[in-house]
Design an enzyme around this catalytic site. Structure first.
Site, PDB file in Angstrom:
ATOM      1  NE  ARG A  13      -3.937   1.828   2.535  1.00  0.00           N
ATOM      2  CZ  ARG A  13      -3.832   2.878   3.354  1.00  0.00           C
ATOM      3  NH1 ARG A  13      -2.763   3.035   4.112  1.00  0.00           N
ATOM      4  NH2 ARG A  13      -4.788   3.776   3.396  1.00  0.00           N
TER       5      ARG A  13
ATOM      6  CB  SER B 238     -12.187  -1.440   1.661  1.00  0.00           C
ATOM      7  OG  SER B 238     -10.821  -1.700   1.643  1.00  0.00           O
TER       8      SER B 238
ATOM      9  CE  LYS C  90      -8.587   4.003   4.652  1.00  0.00           C
ATOM     10  NZ  LYS C  90      -8.433   5.095   3.712  1.00  0.00           N
TER      11      LYS C  90
END
Ligand code: TZP
Ligand code: MG
Length: 214
Positions: free
Chosen positions: A41, A110, A139
């Site tokens: 990521r 997600s 996050k």
């Protein structure tokens, strides 16, 4: 068809947490500790930097037969020969990704609600990242946390594998698994640990205890 995937301990990388260590070294250590799947990521890398890093990570995962999933960037995933791509709710839609890659790649999505989970399953997702299960400083631009109850609801609704992500560490991993998650995905529990191998080991032990919970 691609290989059978073990979602048990899913490492999501974040180079903001590597300190003076290399990402490669942390990934290698975490594999020695029991990570079963890795998502690269990269939120700020240039396309070329992302691609070069993906090729390097793929090289170290290959001998262990650990699948590499690329976050968001289907072009990078295709170019480096990754096993899969993971998309969020504002990335390329799952059904479009599926149309492009057919069954040649793992596609993860997600989701944070039952509706999103059903849509992703109908769109051909291979697995879901239930996100975030708990609030996390890693996050912050996320939908409301699902909590264990939300995760359980999604588990009861879809038939594909689900992985919990967000605020998961060795002290709560067993609970996430005992709610029916096929695995847990972590960033800081491994990436920010001074001992990624030990951190992965403790997580694996917690996952096992969650599976055998009554
Ligand atoms: N997606 C939802 S929460 C999250 C991502 C990438 C970050 C999880 O990080 P941590 O450190 O495991 O809580
Ligand atoms: Mg995304």
């Amino acid at each position: 068809m691609h290989m059978q995937i073990d979602y048990s301990l899913y490492l999501v990388t974040d180079r903001r947490m590597t300190g003076n260590r290399s990402l490669i070294e942390i990934i290698e250590e975490s594999i020695a500790g029991g990570v079963t799947i890795v998502q690269l990521r990269e939120k700020h890398a240039s396309t070329r930097e992302f691609f070069d890093l993906a090729v390097a990570v793929r090289e170290i995962l290959k001998p262990h037969r650990i699948p590499l999933i690329i976050n968001d960037r289907l072009d990078v995933a295709l170019a480096c020969g990754a096993e899969g791509v993971h998309v969020g709710q504002s990335d390329m839609q799952c059904r479009i990704v599926r149309r492009i890659v057919d069954r040649k790649m793992i596609v993860g999505v997600s989701v944070s609600t039952v509706e999103e989970a059903l849509a992703a399953e109908a769109d051909g997702a291979d697995y879901l990242g239930v996100s975030p299960v708990f609030n996390t400083p890693t996050k912050t631009d996320t939908p409301e946390a699902t909590g264990l109850q939300g995760l359980q609801k999604i588990r009861q609704t879809v038939n594909i594998p689900i992985v919990g992500i967000g605020g998961i560490h060795s002290a709560n991993a067993a609970q996430v698994v005992s709610c029916g998650a096929d695995g847990i995905a972590v960033v800081s529990a491994i990436m920010a640990s001074s001992e990624p191998r030990g951190a992965a080991r403790s997580l694996r032990a917690a996952i096992d205890s969650g599976r055998f919970a009554p």
